[in-house]
Design a protein around this motif. Structure first.
Motif, PDB file in Angstrom:
ATOM      1  N   LEU A 110       0.825  -1.205   0.000  1.00 17.50           N
ATOM      2  CA  LEU A 110       0.000   0.000   0.000  1.00 17.50           C
ATOM      3  C   LEU A 110       0.864   1.262   0.000  1.00 17.50           C
ATOM      4  N   PRO A 111       0.400   2.304  -0.741  1.00 23.16           N
ATOM      5  CA  PRO A 111      -0.944   2.482  -1.303  1.00 23.16           C
ATOM      6  C   PRO A 111      -1.155   1.874  -2.695  1.00 23.16           C
ATOM      7  N   ALA A 132       3.067  -7.613   1.240  1.00 24.24           N
ATOM      8  CA  ALA A 132       1.910  -7.553   2.129  1.00 24.24           C
ATOM      9  C   ALA A 132       2.177  -6.533   3.216  1.00 24.24           C
ATOM     10  N   VAL A 133       1.106  -5.952   3.727  1.00 15.78           N
ATOM     11  CA  VAL A 133       1.226  -4.996   4.823  1.00 15.78           C
ATOM     12  C   VAL A 133       0.153  -5.294   5.862  1.00 15.78           C
ATOM     13  N   THR A 134       0.431  -4.875   7.084  1.00 19.87           N
ATOM     14  CA  THR A 134      -0.601  -4.800   8.108  1.00 19.87           C
ATOM     15  C   THR A 134      -0.867  -3.327   8.357  1.00 19.87           C
ATOM     16  N   THR A 143      -6.923   2.697   3.456  1.00 21.21           N
ATOM     17  CA  THR A 143      -6.216   3.985   3.594  1.00 21.21           C
ATOM     18  C   THR A 143      -5.455   4.133   4.902  1.00 21.21           C
ATOM     19  N   GLY A 144      -5.606   3.211   5.834  1.00 22.30           N
ATOM     20  CA  GLY A 144      -5.081   3.398   7.182  1.00 22.30           C
ATOM     21  C   GLY A 144      -3.568   3.345   7.277  1.00 22.30           C
ATOM     22  N   PRO A 145      -3.021   3.827   8.394  1.00 24.77           N
ATOM     23  CA  PRO A 145      -1.566   3.821   8.601  1.00 24.77           C
ATOM     24  C   PRO A 145      -1.025   2.402   8.730  1.00 24.77           C
ATOM     25  N   SER A 193       2.457   6.330   2.015  1.00 17.54           N
ATOM     26  CA  SER A 193       3.050   7.308   1.113  1.00 17.54           C
ATOM     27  C   SER A 193       3.338   6.642  -0.220  1.00 17.54           C
ATOM     28  N   GLY A 194       3.238   7.401  -1.304  1.00 15.51           N
ATOM     29  CA  GLY A 194       3.493   6.867  -2.641  1.00 15.51           C
ATOM     30  C   GLY A 194       2.271   6.987  -3.521  1.00 15.51           C
TER      31      GLY A 194
END
Length: 306
Positions: A110-111, A132-134, A143-145, A193-194
């Protein structure tokens, strides 16, 4: 720490297992209702529901997180909710239930590729690297951090299914690490960011191969839609299912959609150079090798996919 786990498909099961193995108290599982499967349309629990039943975990079946479902979530008294491909939106009232909020495991960096089909869209786009992200779930679309990130190379032969299988296991580890950091008070999510790109759910039309396109685009699309919704083309007005096609740049003289049979190999022309068919499923028949299919053609040189 008391955890509510939300998920539905098979790719979410490794995360549920990882949290149990790590010693988290999974107090309930939120998953989609049983769905009719197969030709006989037999009602079948989701893979996550089936695994939760094996583990003896309370199951909340819900196609929509409404007031009643939110009440059941609150009754479980979770400290945090972990969500992996649940398949539905979580409204503000439910987001506010766990004191540590909801942590989403998402299979993209993300994003990039916000939405329901991040791995499929990544393969179709020809990304060399994904991951992958959490992140902390908000009402916005992914959209979350971000709490944590991992990367994964996309192999030239990867289907979306292959890549998602690997990410489901590495992502499960990341999810466990994230919840452990939250429990220890050491989590520090950072704003995304990005460049933003979107990954809407794939439909049947996304699997259709346009033989006017370059071979590389067809290779990527056929891999990105495998196993679902699947690659396909038409022949004599009927839909023909295809497994991923391979690049064969040595054949450049075939017209788009035209078929050539050489030995046990079947080639199809594209907007650039040929591709080689893997397995094929003609209308009304079972999936078979392209060689077996070609042997049944009276005049293969006259066959042109539409």
């Amino acid at each position: 720490m008391r955890v509510l786990f939300a998920g539905t498909p098979a790719v979410a099961v490794p995360s549920l297992d990882a949290l149990i193995k790590a010693g988290f108290d999974v107090v309930a599982v939120l998953t989609r209702p049983d769905a009719p499967l197969g030709r006989k349309r037999v009602l079948t629990p989701s893979p996550v529901a089936a695994r939760a039943a094996e583990l003896g975990i309370d199951i909340i079946h819900a196609s929509k997180v409404d007031a009643e479902t939110t009440g059941r979530i609150a009754a479980a008294q979770p400290d945090v909710a972990a969500i992996v491909a649940y398949g539905g939106l979580i409204p503000r009232a439910a987001l506010d239930v766990p004191r540590h909020g909801w942590v989403n495991l998402h299979f993209s960096l993300l994003p990039a590729w916000r939405g329901a089909a991040p791995v499929q869209r990544s393969v179709i786009a020809g990304d060399d690297v994904t991951g992958a992200v959490t992140f902390r779930l908000e009402e916005g679309l992914d959209t979350g951090p971000v709490f944590g990130t991992l990367t994964e190379s996309v192999k030239p032969t990867d289907t979306a299914g292959d890549l998602l299988e690997r990410l489901s296991h590495s992502g499960a580890v990341l999810l466990g690490q994230t919840l452990a950091a939250i429990d220890a008070g050491k989590a520090a999510p950072q704003p995304q960011s990005g460049d933003v790109s979107l990954a809407p759910k794939l439909g049947l039309d996304d699997g259709r191969l346009d033989w006017q396109q370059p071979a590389l685009a067809l290779n990527r699309r056929s891999r990105g839609v495998t196993p679902e919704p699947g690659a396909w083309t038409t022949l004599d007005g009927q839909r023909v299912k295809l497994e991923p096609v391979a690049l064969r740049p040595e054949f450049k003289d075939l017209a788009p959609g035209a078929v050539r049979v050489e030995g046990k190999s079947v080639f199809v022309g594209t907007g650039s150079h040929a591709v080689e068919l893997g397995r094929i499923q003609p209308a009304g028949k079972k999936m078979m090798s392209s060689a077996d299919w070609a042997r049944g053609l009276a005049t293969p040189e006259r066959v042109v996919f539409e």
